[in-house]
Scaffold this motif. Structure first.
Motif, PDB file in Angstrom:
ATOM      1  N   PHE A  58       1.095  -1.238  -0.068  1.00  0.00           N
ATOM      2  CA  PHE A  58      -0.005   0.082  -0.020  1.00  0.00           C
ATOM      3  C   PHE A  58       1.251   1.351  -0.141  1.00  0.00           C
ATOM      4  O   PHE A  58       2.257   1.414   0.303  1.00  0.00           O
ATOM      5  N   THR A  86      -7.912   3.267   2.827  1.00  0.00           N
ATOM      6  CA  THR A  86      -7.091   4.041   3.966  1.00  0.00           C
ATOM      7  C   THR A  86      -7.025   3.193   5.588  1.00  0.00           C
ATOM      8  O   THR A  86      -6.319   2.993   6.193  1.00  0.00           O
ATOM      9  N   HIS A 107       2.399   3.311   3.411  1.00  0.00           N
ATOM     10  CA  HIS A 107       1.993   2.224   4.006  1.00  0.00           C
ATOM     11  C   HIS A 107       3.042   2.264   5.081  1.00  0.00           C
ATOM     12  O   HIS A 107       4.753   2.215   5.280  1.00  0.00           O
ATOM     13  N   ASP A 131      -9.349   5.486  -1.704  1.00  0.00           N
ATOM     14  CA  ASP A 131      -8.718   6.146  -1.813  1.00  0.00           C
ATOM     15  C   ASP A 131      -8.833   5.778  -0.056  1.00  0.00           C
ATOM     16  O   ASP A 131      -8.173   5.570   1.346  1.00  0.00           O
ATOM     17  N   ASP A 132      -9.586   6.878   0.694  1.00  0.00           N
ATOM     18  CA  ASP A 132      -9.918   6.819   1.334  1.00  0.00           C
ATOM     19  C   ASP A 132     -10.134   5.697   2.541  1.00  0.00           C
ATOM     20  O   ASP A 132     -10.182   5.595   3.290  1.00  0.00           O
ATOM     21  N   ALA A 141      -7.993  10.887   5.549  1.00  0.00           N
ATOM     22  CA  ALA A 141      -8.891   9.705   5.044  1.00  0.00           C
ATOM     23  C   ALA A 141     -10.371  10.105   5.508  1.00  0.00           C
ATOM     24  O   ALA A 141     -11.583  10.368   4.954  1.00  0.00           O
ATOM     25  N   MET A 192      -2.428   8.696   8.924  1.00  0.00           N
ATOM     26  CA  MET A 192      -4.025   8.800   7.928  1.00  0.00           C
ATOM     27  C   MET A 192      -5.311   8.989   7.712  1.00  0.00           C
ATOM     28  O   MET A 192      -6.021   9.029   6.919  1.00  0.00           O
ATOM     29  N   LYS A 193      -4.994   7.690   9.229  1.00  0.00           N
ATOM     30  CA  LYS A 193      -6.747   7.409   9.015  1.00  0.00           C
ATOM     31  C   LYS A 193      -7.699   8.777   9.169  1.00  0.00           C
ATOM     32  O   LYS A 193      -8.957   9.558   8.858  1.00  0.00           O
TER      33      LYS A 193
END
Length: 307
Positions: A42, A113, A45, A109-110, A141, A137-138
C-alpha cells in the motif's frame, strides 16, 4: 503441549476450497489465489515488515500449515495493492510460495486507507512511529470522507468531528491521538530514536514543535553531549526554540546538565567493588553485604551521637 499434537488445516481446508483457485469465507467474501508478483505494498504503508524472530515464526507456520488468514487487497493498474497482509506476503516469499489467498475489495483511496490502518492496528506490538503515521493517515482519510459527504448531503444536523469519531473507534482519546500525530513532524532520525526507546514519548512530543533546522541542531547536540533530553529539558528547548533563542550550542549545554534521576542515583563500578570482595561474590551478594555494612555504620553513628 507438544507441537506434533497441534493439528491445523489450511484456509482452503477449513472453508472447502479443495485446492481450487477460488474459495469462500463464512461471511460471503470470495478468496482467490493471487501470484505474489502481482501484489505490491500500500502506498505510504507505515507498518514495518522486518526479518526478525516473529517473521521466522510466521514463515515456519506458513510452511507447515499454509496461510490461515487471507490478505485483503484491492485492484489497481499494476495488479493488486495490499491493504492487510504485508507480513504474510513477505513470509510467503521467504517460504517459496508462488501465490497467497486474498480477499479482493474494490475500494476508493479513503476507504482503503481506513481499512489498511484498522486491520494493522490490531497487532499486539506497534511502534510509536507506526501508530503515529497510521493515526494521521486514517484521520486525513476520515476528514476527506466528511468533506465529500458535505458536498452531497442536504441533511441538517450536528456531525461528530473526525477526531472524535476516530477516538470512539480506536478507544484512544482525541488528545492522545493528536499527540501521536505530532510525532510525524519529527525528522526520521529522531522518530527512530523514539521507536528504539532512546527518547521517551512525552519528550518526543515536545521536540516535534521544533522546525527542521532546529531538529538537526538537536541531533548534533545530542551527539556531542552523548545524551537525550528528559521531559523538562525538552520543554525548555521547545520554549527557547519557539522564541528563536536556542542554538545547537545552547541545546548541548542543556543536555549536559545532570538529570534529576542521575542526581538521585549513586553508581559504583564493578571494577571498584570487586577488589573488596571474594571472586565468588555476585553483584547481588555485593549489594547485600554493602547494605549490611551501612546498617552497622548507621547504628554505630547513632550510638556515638547519643553519648
Amino acid at each position: 503441549m507438544k507441537r506434533e499434537n497441534i493439528q491445523l488445516s489450511s484456509y482452503d481446508d477449513i472453508f472447502g476450497g479443495n485446492d481450487s483457485e477460488v474459495s469462500g469465507t463464512p461471511n460471503g467474501d470470495v478468496v482467490v489465489q493471487i501470484p505474489l508478483g502481482e501484489l505490491h505494498a500500500f502506498e505510504g504503508h507505515p507498518f514495518k515488515v522486518k526479518d526478525d524472530e516473529d517473521m521466522e515464526k510466521t514463515v515456519e507456520s506458513i510452511q507447515e500449515f499454509g496461510v490461515l488468514q487471507p490478505a485483503i487487497v484491492r485492484p489497481d493498474g499494476d495488479g493488486y495493492e495490499i491493504l492487510s497482509g504485508h507480513r504474510r506476503h513477505h513470509a510467503c516469499e521467504i517460504a517459496g510460495l508462488e501465490t497467497i489467498p486474498c480477499i479482493v475489495r474494490d475500494l476508493d483511496d479513503d476507504a482503503a486507507t481506513i481499512l489498511m490502518v484498522d486491520s494493522n492496528l490490531q497487532r499486539e506490538e506497534i511502534l510509536p512511529s507506526e501508530r503515529a503515521w497510521a493515526f494521521k493517515m486514517k484521520l486525513d482519510a476520515m476528514k476527506h470522507q466528511g468533506e465529500r459527504a458535505d458536498l452531497t448531503s442536504s441533511q441538517v444536523g450536528t456531525k461528530l468531528r473526525s477526531d472524535q469519531l476516530m477516538a470512539e473507534e480506536t478507544g484512544v482519546s482525541r488528545n492522545q491521538i493528536a499527540r501521536y500525530i505530532r510525532l510525524t513532524n519529527l525528522k526520521p532520525e529522531l522518530l527512530e530514536m523514539v521507536d528504539d526507546k532512546r527518547i521517551a514519548f512525552n519528550p518526543a512530543v515536545e521536540l516535534s514543535f521544533l522546525n527542521e533546522t532546529q531538529q538537526q541542531d538537536l541531533l548534533d547536540a545530542m551527539d556531542y553531549a552523548q545524551a537525550t533530553p528528559s521531559l523538562s529539558q525538552a520543554q525548555r528547548i521547545k520554549k527557547l526554540a519557539q522564541e528563536n533563542k536556542i542554538t545547537a550550542e545552547g541545546m548541548g549545554i542543556i543536555l549536559s546538565e545532570e538529570k534529576k534521576q542521575d542526581l538521585d542515583r549513586v553508581t559504583l563500578k564493578h571494577d571498584t567493588l570487586k577488589k573488596y570482595f571474594p571472586k565468588s561474590y555476585t553483584p547481588k551478594m555485593m549489594e547485600d553485604q554493602i547494605i549490611k555494612l551501612l546498617q552497622q555504620w548507621q547504628k554505630k553513628r547513632d550510638r556515638d551521637m547519643s553519648l
